[in-house]
Design a protein around this motif. Structure first.
Motif, PDB file in Angstrom:
ATOM      1  N   MET A 286       0.838  -1.200   0.000  1.00  0.00           N
ATOM      2  CA  MET A 286       0.000   0.000   0.000  1.00  0.00           C
ATOM      3  C   MET A 286       0.874   1.252   0.000  1.00  0.00           C
ATOM      4  O   MET A 286       0.569   2.243  -0.684  1.00  0.00           O
ATOM      5  CB  MET A 286      -0.905  -0.027   1.235  1.00  0.00           C
TER       6      MET A 286
ATOM      7  N   VAL B  92       0.840   4.397  -2.649  1.00  0.00           N
ATOM      8  CA  VAL B  92       0.724   5.791  -2.220  1.00  0.00           C
ATOM      9  C   VAL B  92       1.846   6.628  -2.823  1.00  0.00           C
ATOM     10  O   VAL B  92       1.626   7.750  -3.298  1.00  0.00           O
ATOM     11  CB  VAL B  92       0.748   5.877  -0.678  1.00  0.00           C
TER      12      VAL B  92
ATOM     13  N   ILE C 208      -5.579  -0.147  -2.937  1.00  0.00           N
ATOM     14  CA  ILE C 208      -5.993   0.530  -1.710  1.00  0.00           C
ATOM     15  C   ILE C 208      -5.086   1.732  -1.437  1.00  0.00           C
ATOM     16  O   ILE C 208      -5.540   2.779  -0.965  1.00  0.00           O
ATOM     17  CB  ILE C 208      -5.978  -0.452  -0.524  1.00  0.00           C
ATOM     18  N   GLY C 209      -3.800   1.598  -1.763  1.00  0.00           N
ATOM     19  CA  GLY C 209      -2.880   2.730  -1.615  1.00  0.00           C
ATOM     20  C   GLY C 209      -3.273   3.905  -2.489  1.00  0.00           C
ATOM     21  O   GLY C 209      -3.236   5.060  -2.052  1.00  0.00           O
TER      22      GLY C 209
ATOM     23  N   PHE D 195      -6.393   5.468  -0.969  1.00  0.00           N
ATOM     24  CA  PHE D 195      -6.023   6.207   0.242  1.00  0.00           C
ATOM     25  C   PHE D 195      -5.392   7.555  -0.115  1.00  0.00           C
ATOM     26  O   PHE D 195      -5.755   8.600   0.454  1.00  0.00           O
ATOM     27  CB  PHE D 195      -5.053   5.365   1.068  1.00  0.00           C
TER      28      PHE D 195
ATOM     29  N   ALA E 224      -8.095   9.932  -1.555  1.00  0.00           N
ATOM     30  CA  ALA E 224      -9.021  10.419  -0.531  1.00  0.00           C
ATOM     31  C   ALA E 224      -8.350  11.439   0.383  1.00  0.00           C
ATOM     32  O   ALA E 224      -8.948  12.469   0.734  1.00  0.00           O
ATOM     33  CB  ALA E 224      -9.546   9.237   0.288  1.00  0.00           C
ATOM     34  N   MET E 225      -7.094  11.174   0.764  1.00  0.00           N
ATOM     35  CA  MET E 225      -6.388  12.107   1.635  1.00  0.00           C
ATOM     36  C   MET E 225      -6.098  13.432   0.914  1.00  0.00           C
ATOM     37  O   MET E 225      -6.208  14.509   1.508  1.00  0.00           O
ATOM     38  CB  MET E 225      -5.070  11.480   2.123  1.00  0.00           C
TER      39      MET E 225
ATOM     40  N   CYS F 247       0.639  10.501   4.252  1.00  0.00           N
ATOM     41  CA  CYS F 247       0.912   9.410   3.311  1.00  0.00           C
ATOM     42  C   CYS F 247       2.044   8.491   3.776  1.00  0.00           C
ATOM     43  O   CYS F 247       2.227   7.408   3.210  1.00  0.00           O
ATOM     44  CB  CYS F 247       1.242   9.976   1.932  1.00  0.00           C
TER      45      CYS F 247
ATOM     46  N   PRO G 240       1.024   4.434   6.217  1.00  0.00           N
ATOM     47  CA  PRO G 240       1.034   2.991   5.899  1.00  0.00           C
ATOM     48  C   PRO G 240       2.416   2.371   5.994  1.00  0.00           C
ATOM     49  O   PRO G 240       2.565   1.240   6.467  1.00  0.00           O
ATOM     50  CB  PRO G 240       0.499   2.952   4.463  1.00  0.00           C
TER      51      PRO G 240
END
Length: 701
Positions: free
Chosen positions: A138, A142, A263-264, A267, A270-271, A301, A304
């Motif tokens: 992840m 990111v 998913i990364g 994430f 969304a962030m 970030c 994770p």
């Protein structure tokens, strides 16, 4: 004494302590060498003598302390090793003979290890490791998106030129490329867990540091080293996890693991969506140090990576790697831990781990132990480092030997073509959407011709306007903002500008007479071919200022979010079908379908159409990525697995750099070249992938 009853002296213990081992899936019996009568075998004179000497002392009455843990007695192992010992000392044997013996041992170990993993089962231990390594994967996902999201804000905050922006976008991929090759190679020599911890620690440290540094050069350096760290994690994660999976579970669960990359991306999107537009989420220390919202995003970030780093401390090293370097006992204890953890979770804690001896390959590497009295400390470390790097280089060359050359070259082409088209289009899609937005924005521009304004105070925002041949006399521009405003062939006389902030605002061919500019960011380069007569610039704003929230930020984050989410169906399909239709058909089919999706981009003339085709392309191509990860793990032996994966992944990042550079240069010029280039690369790579060997029925060598 020579005819003692074993059941009388040893009871039920001896019956359960028969030392057996797996050998290519079969049980091979072993008869203890204790001199006792066994089912009619006549005792020898030596046994009688030994029995007489040891009268009154029965060694079998002593309990070996590791016996009830299932650990074989050292004497038993030594006896077996003596039986297998070569007649000639290794120092006098040819290296080719030693390598041949090692390869034979590795083949035996591969089949035995497969049986052991099947006995350990698939349960709580694998799922725990799945989530720990998933966080590391992840973090890689990111990292790919971070720079793209912060670039619009960072370019204003750091006054970046176009060339600097391009360098910042590519520097992460450059670090990933170097890290994949270097740390992937080290993982085959130092261990999966150790190198993964090093990789994640480097990424976490420099990602956190990059959120605080102010200068462009230092920020660039931090992102480079951060990329180097996270780039090394990808080959290690797949090699590490695959060595805890049985053959029938490997393809499916490695594909499920790939979901964490998706998913990364979700994430990060969304962030960015929730943090970056809030410019007030930060602080300033004087006029030199600014911590804006995009720096908060960079900080978030790194979470994770930090979480995976902490969790990894509680996970064991790969037992397959330990067996490869001859550490039998450590590997055995870890496999027993895996077995016991899974059995307890299944409600069968009484089930015993039956393996007592595991084949270890012949050790042919020459390790030189340097005495502490030899040279200085840095000389000793230099020798160790150069020796390790030489071994890594030897592993790299081994991947190009006759046995693996063709597979390596074909995989290299497939990885490169996939990366060139995928990463190129991933950058091209947002750039095209932004270009379409800019065209629509420019179409709404307001044009003012020959306006005359005098003794007026401007204290509001002017946006998306062009003022031509205007005259402004005794006007005040106070506490206002210019956004996308151009003054052409205009006259400013006796005007006063105070506390003015501008974005994409220029004065062209204007005459400015007796005008004062106080605390503004209207710098010299914003006056193009202008005449400045008796005009004064006082206390100019320092640095760059981020005072505008882009209206299209929301859409850009949404595009990335939907692009990441669209790979979910492809991930699920690839995981369910990976072991049913095979890796080769999965790669070829996915790449050819993605190529077809590219052709439909010719019809993408609106933002919604581009978003739709991007989602379709990402969803179709993810199956090829998953299958590439699986087949790369399975085609190479344990002591070369991470090295080979690192080389191919490094080549992938090189393809990403080329794709980003080539595709971005055609934005706003033509769609034909990017679409044809991506389609032809995918078709060529997909057809070549069909010539790779199928590995779904293959044990890990």
């Amino acid at each position: 004494d020579g005819y003692r009853n074993t059941n009388l002296y040893q009871g039920g213990r001896e019956a359960n302590q028969d030392d057996y081992r797996y050998q290519d899936g079969n049980y091979e019996g072993y008869t203890p060498n204790d001199g006792y009568y066994r089912g009619g075998d006549e005792p020898t004179h030596e046994e009688d003598a030994q029995s007489d000497v040891t009268e009154g002392h029965d060694e079998d009455d002593e309990v070996y302390e590791g016996e009830y843990q299932g650990i074989p007695h050292p004497d038993d192992i030594k006896e077996k090793q003596k039986k297998r010992a070569p007649a000639v000392d290794d120092d006098y044997r040819d290296r080719a003979d030693l390598m041949a013996e090692r390869m034979e041992d590795e083949e035996q170990l591969a089949h035995q290890y497969e049986n052991i993993i099947e006995e350990c089962g698939h349960g709580r231990f694998q799922w725990t490791l799945f989530f720990v390594l998933g966080l590391a994967l992840m973090a890689d996902g990111v990292e790919v998106f971070v720079v793209g999201f912060v670039l619009p804000s960072a370019e204003k905050d750091m006054c970046l030129s176009s060339s600097n922006k391009g360098m910042l976008g590519l520097i992460v991929y450059l670090g990933m490329m170097v890290g994949a090759v270097l740390l992937g190679g080290l993982a085959d020599k130092l261990g999966r867990k150790k190198c993964l911890i090093i990789s994640l620690a480097i990424n976490a440290a420099f990602a956190l540091l990059s959120s605080f540094v102010q200068g462009y050069g230092f920020f660039l350096f931090c992102r480079l080293i951060s990329g180097l760290g996270i780039g090394g994690s990808l080959p290690i994660v797949f090699a590490y996890f695959s060595e805890f999976l049985s053959r029938e579970k490997r393809g499916e669960h490695l594909s499920w693991l790939c979901m964490f990359w998706m998913i990364g991306g979700i994430f990060a999107s969304a962030m960015a969506w929730s943090i970056i537009p809030h410019y007030g989420w930060g602080f300033s220390m004087g006029t030199k140090y600014h911590f804006h919202s995009w720096r908060v995003f960079v900080l978030v970030c790194a979470l994770p990576c930090i979480a995976s780093l902490v969790a990894l401390k509680f996970m064991p090293e790969s037992p397959r790697f330990l067996l490869e370097i001859g550490k039998h006992d450590e590997a055995w204890m870890i496999l027993k831990q895996v077995h016991d953890t899974n059995m307890r979770a299944k409600g069968e804690p009484e089930k015993v781990f039956t393996v007592s001896y595991i084949k270890t390959p012949k050790q042919v590497d020459e390790f030189i132990e340097i005495q502490s009295s030899t040279g200085t400390w840095y000389q000793r470390w230099l020798v160790r480092i150069t020796t390790t790097l030489k071994q890594v280089w030897d592993n790299v060359l081994y991947c190009l030997t006759a046995q693996y050359r063709m597979n390596t070259l074909m995989l290299a082409v497939v990885w490169f073509t996939m990366a060139l088209s995928y990463y190129g289009l991933i950058v091209w899609f947002p750039d095209m959407i932004r270009y379409l937005q800019d065209e629509a924005y420019e179409s709404r521009v307001k044009i003012f011709d020959e306006e005359e304004v005098s003794h007026f105070t401007f204290n509001f925002t002017l946006e998306n306007q062009i003022h031509r041949n205007g005259e402004y006399r005794n006007d005040k521009f106070i506490g206002m903002k210019f956004k996308e405003v151009r003054f052409e062939d205009s006259l400013f006389e006796d005007c006063y500008f105070e506390d003015v902030t501008s974005s994409e605002t220029f004065f062209e061919n204007c005459t400015i007479i007796s005008t004062v500019f106080y605390n503004t960011d209207l710098y010299e380069h914003k006056f193009i071919n202008c005449r400045l007569i008796n005009s004064t610039f006082m206390k100019e704003k320092e640095g760059c200022h981020l005072d505008f929230e882009e209206d299209n930020d929301f859409l850009i984050y949404l595009v990335s979010f939907l692009g990441s989410l669209s790979v979910l169906p492809g991930n699920i399909i690839s995981a369910l079908l990976m072991d049913k239709i095979g890796r080769i058909k999965m790669i070829g089919g996915s790449m050819l379908i993605s190529a077809v999706c590219c052709f439909f981009l010719f019809f993408g003339n609106s933002e919604s159409a581009m978003i739709g085709w991007q989602c379709l392309f990402c969803g179709a191509s993810i199956a090829a990525w998953n299958a590439l990860d699986v087949i790369t793990v399975e085609l190479y032996p344990t002591d070369k697995r991470a090295t080979a994966f690192g080389i191919l992944n490094g080549l992938c990042k090189f393809g990403a750099i080329l794709g980003n550079s080539i595709f971005a240069s055609f934005v706003g010029i033509t769609k034909v070249v990017p679409i044809l280039l991506a389609s032809s690369a995918l078709v060529g790579g997909g057809l070549l992938a069909l010539r790779l060997p199928e590995t779904r029925e293959q044990v890990l060598m």
